[in-house]
Motif scaffolding. Structure first.
Motif, mmCIF file in Angstrom:
data_model
loop_
_atom_site.group_PDB
_atom_site.id
_atom_site.type_symbol
_atom_site.label_atom_id
_atom_site.label_comp_id
_atom_site.label_asym_id
_atom_site.label_seq_id
_atom_site.Cartn_x
_atom_site.Cartn_y
_atom_site.Cartn_z
ATOM 1 N N UNK A 156 -80.722 -22.523 -54.652
ATOM 2 C CA UNK A 156 -80.971 -21.115 -54.885
ATOM 3 C C UNK A 156 -81.245 -20.289 -53.818
ATOM 4 N N UNK A 157 -82.048 -20.782 -52.895
ATOM 5 C CA UNK A 157 -82.442 -20.234 -51.652
ATOM 6 C C UNK A 157 -81.326 -19.859 -50.834
ATOM 7 N N UNK A 158 -80.359 -20.831 -50.730
ATOM 8 C CA UNK A 158 -79.099 -20.749 -49.723
ATOM 9 C C UNK A 158 -78.309 -19.523 -50.453
ATOM 10 N N UNK A 159 -78.116 -19.659 -51.939
ATOM 11 C CA UNK A 159 -77.145 -18.755 -52.423
ATOM 12 C C UNK A 159 -77.660 -17.508 -52.422
ATOM 13 N N UNK A 160 -78.987 -17.178 -52.535
ATOM 14 C CA UNK A 160 -79.608 -15.707 -52.611
ATOM 15 C C UNK A 160 -79.544 -15.372 -51.193
ATOM 16 N N UNK A 161 -79.822 -16.175 -50.207
ATOM 17 C CA UNK A 161 -79.858 -15.900 -48.708
ATOM 18 C C UNK A 161 -78.387 -15.230 -48.198
ATOM 19 N N UNK A 162 -77.330 -16.129 -48.780
ATOM 20 C CA UNK A 162 -76.170 -15.859 -48.341
ATOM 21 C C UNK A 162 -75.486 -14.641 -49.030
ATOM 22 N N UNK A 163 -75.998 -14.426 -50.278
ATOM 23 C CA UNK A 163 -75.317 -13.230 -51.051
ATOM 24 C C UNK A 163 -76.125 -11.921 -50.384
ATOM 25 N N UNK A 164 -77.658 -11.942 -50.101
ATOM 26 C CA UNK A 164 -78.284 -10.786 -49.480
ATOM 27 C C UNK A 164 -77.524 -10.538 -48.142
ATOM 28 N N UNK A 165 -77.137 -11.403 -47.336
ATOM 29 C CA UNK A 165 -76.591 -11.208 -46.159
ATOM 30 C C UNK A 165 -75.024 -10.717 -45.996
ATOM 31 N N UNK B 144 -72.138 -8.613 -53.077
ATOM 32 C CA UNK B 144 -73.395 -9.264 -53.330
ATOM 33 C C UNK B 144 -73.015 -10.176 -54.734
ATOM 34 N N UNK B 145 -72.582 -9.663 -55.487
ATOM 35 C CA UNK B 145 -72.508 -10.158 -56.841
ATOM 36 C C UNK B 145 -71.414 -11.157 -56.632
ATOM 37 N N UNK B 146 -70.381 -10.952 -56.311
ATOM 38 C CA UNK B 146 -69.179 -11.903 -56.078
ATOM 39 C C UNK B 146 -69.486 -13.047 -55.292
ATOM 40 N N UNK B 147 -70.426 -12.993 -54.167
ATOM 41 C CA UNK B 147 -70.824 -14.070 -53.449
ATOM 42 C C UNK B 147 -71.902 -14.785 -54.022
ATOM 43 N N UNK B 148 -72.830 -14.212 -54.891
ATOM 44 C CA UNK B 148 -73.789 -15.037 -55.518
ATOM 45 C C UNK B 148 -73.178 -15.838 -56.590
ATOM 46 N N UNK B 149 -71.942 -15.270 -57.296
ATOM 47 C CA UNK B 149 -71.441 -15.721 -58.633
ATOM 48 C C UNK B 149 -70.702 -16.984 -58.170
ATOM 49 N N UNK B 150 -69.997 -16.728 -56.934
ATOM 50 C CA UNK B 150 -68.868 -18.050 -56.518
ATOM 51 C C UNK B 150 -70.109 -19.159 -55.920
ATOM 52 N N UNK B 151 -70.913 -18.650 -55.591
ATOM 53 C CA UNK B 151 -71.827 -19.861 -55.187
ATOM 54 C C UNK B 151 -72.517 -20.803 -56.203
#
Length: 416
Positions: free
Chosen positions: A147-156, A173-180
């Motif tokens: 969860x931390x990695x996914x949110x951090x990557x999405x914010x970045x 942001x949405x596409x990155x978070x969803x795919x992760x």
């Protein structure tokens, strides 16, 4: 170097996929010989499942080909390198040791730097590298840190996209978070299902081993002492015969009594060992009818039955199918099980012309007459005779529910 590692990972995964494919084909051939289709286990997850998502990079590739990218040589170097690292990571993601190795983490870090540099510098279609990176991260990072990695990557990814796209960075942001998160969830679920399947197979194997040990122990307990007594009394009878025939006959009488008792105990043990569920008996009936050249047709509906009811109906299936195989000369045999809230009916119909209704000895020493008595004791009924359109019909009915439970104790005594 990255291209070399990606090619090696692809070849290794391809060999594993081919081996699995051969195993499934062999299992289907083996199970097909027994009249059952192979269970659809599903292919083991590999990096091949994530390769089609590389098409998300077509937007960046199109920008390079059409000359819309400044300093294109950076893109021509960065895009193949990113894709090579992606292939390398996703094929290692399905092996626990490789997934948690330092080289995999370094490859993910390199992909992150490339995605930030290329997407931040070019924008537009290059922003799709972040969802692609999310797929690799979701396939690799498992457990509490996801969860931390996914949110951090999405914010970045959103911050990087905001430099060139403004508020459209929300889509990145949405596409990155969803795919992760979706990739991690699906692969974790797949791992869990396979672990449960392995556990189920292990439990089944242990159950079979336990039952074999129980059966061998029961036979040892039944036969060990009995045979020892028979041997001792036989030797005594041999020694006494020249001196006293009456004493020898007394020993022989004891041997007969011990033998009869042992035979009774063995029959009870074997009957208890072989008595299975109705589903097992229906499977055995299919196999026996098919081996005799009779086409089996089995239909089953209704509520679940108690073990005692299934055991009685199983005896009826054995007896009727045995008679059909031996005497009916039929081409088709239909077995129908229909259950209601109050009663269950078993109907076995063949289209033969032979005397399949002969009440001969059945499995376990019970023919149709004996089965009629047993079902009557259980509050049911059994009828057998020629069908209205030829052939032979056996119909058994038993109560279910409260009436069934009230007779279980009495029925247990009657069937042992």
């Amino acid at each position: 170097m990255a291209l070399k590692h990606s090619w090696q990972a692809w070849r290794h995964a391809h060999r594993e996929w081919k081996d699995w494919h051969e195993e499934v084909k062999a299992a289907r051939r083996v199970k097909g010989e027994h009249g059952r289709p192979a269970e659809e286990m599903g292919p083991p997850p590999t990096g091949f499942a994530l390769l089609p998502w590389m098409l998300m990079g077509l937007g960046a590739f199109s920008s390079l080909v059409n000359g819309r990218t400044p300093n294109p040589w950076i893109g021509w170097i960065g895009l193949p390198l990113f894709n090579s690292l992606y292939v390398y990571v996703v094929f290692r993601a399905f092996h626990e040791k490789a997934r948690e190795s330092r080289s995999t983490r370094v490859a993910l870090g390199a992909m992150l730097l490339l995605a930030c540099g290329l997407a931040g510098g070019y924008g537009d279609g290059w922003l799709a590298l972040f969802p692609l990176l999310g797929l690799a991260v979701g396939a690799t990072v498992r457990g509490r840190h996801l969860a931390k990695v996914g949110i951090g990557l999405s914010v970045l990814s959103a911050l990087t996209a905001a430099l060139t796209e403004g508020w459209d960075a929300i889509g990145t942001f949405y596409g990155t978070f969803l795919s992760t998160m979706v990739t991690a969830a699906i692969l974790s679920l797949s791992d869990t299902v396979r672990q449960l399947r392995d556990a189920r197979e292990e439990l089944a194997r242990q159950a079979v081993e336990k039952e074999r040990l129980r059966f061998s122990r029961d036979l040892h307990d039944l036969l060990g002492h009995t045979l020892s007594v028979i041997v001792v009394k036989s030797e005594a009878a041999r020694r006494l015969a020249p001196r006293s025939m009456d004493a020898a006959l007394e020993q022989i009488t004891d041997i007969e009594a011990v033998g009869r008792q042992a035979l009774t105990e063995i029959r009870e043990a074997v009957t208890g060992y072989r008595e299975g569920s109705l589903a097992t008996e229906l499977d055995n009936a299919r196999s026996a009818l098919t081996a005799a050249g009779i086409e089996p047709v089995v239909r089953q509906s209704g509520r679940p039955l108690s073990a005692q009811t299934e055991a009685l109906l199983g005896w009826v299936v054995r007896e009727a199918v045995t008679n059909a195989v031996r005497y009916s000369a039929a081409t088709t045999c239909t077995i129908t099980v229909e259950g209601t809230a109050e009663r269950v009916r078993l109907r076995i119909v063949d289209d033969g012309s032979g005397p399949s209704g002969t009440a001969g000895p059945g499995v376990g020493g019970t023919g149709l007459k004996g089965l009629t008595e047993r079902l009557t004791t259980a509050g049911g009924s059994l009828t057998a005779g020629p069908g209205a359109r030829g052939g032979f019909t056996v119909t058994a009915e038993l109560p279910v529910g409260e009436a069934e439970s009230a007779r279980d104790a009495e029925l247990t005594e009657a069937t042992t």
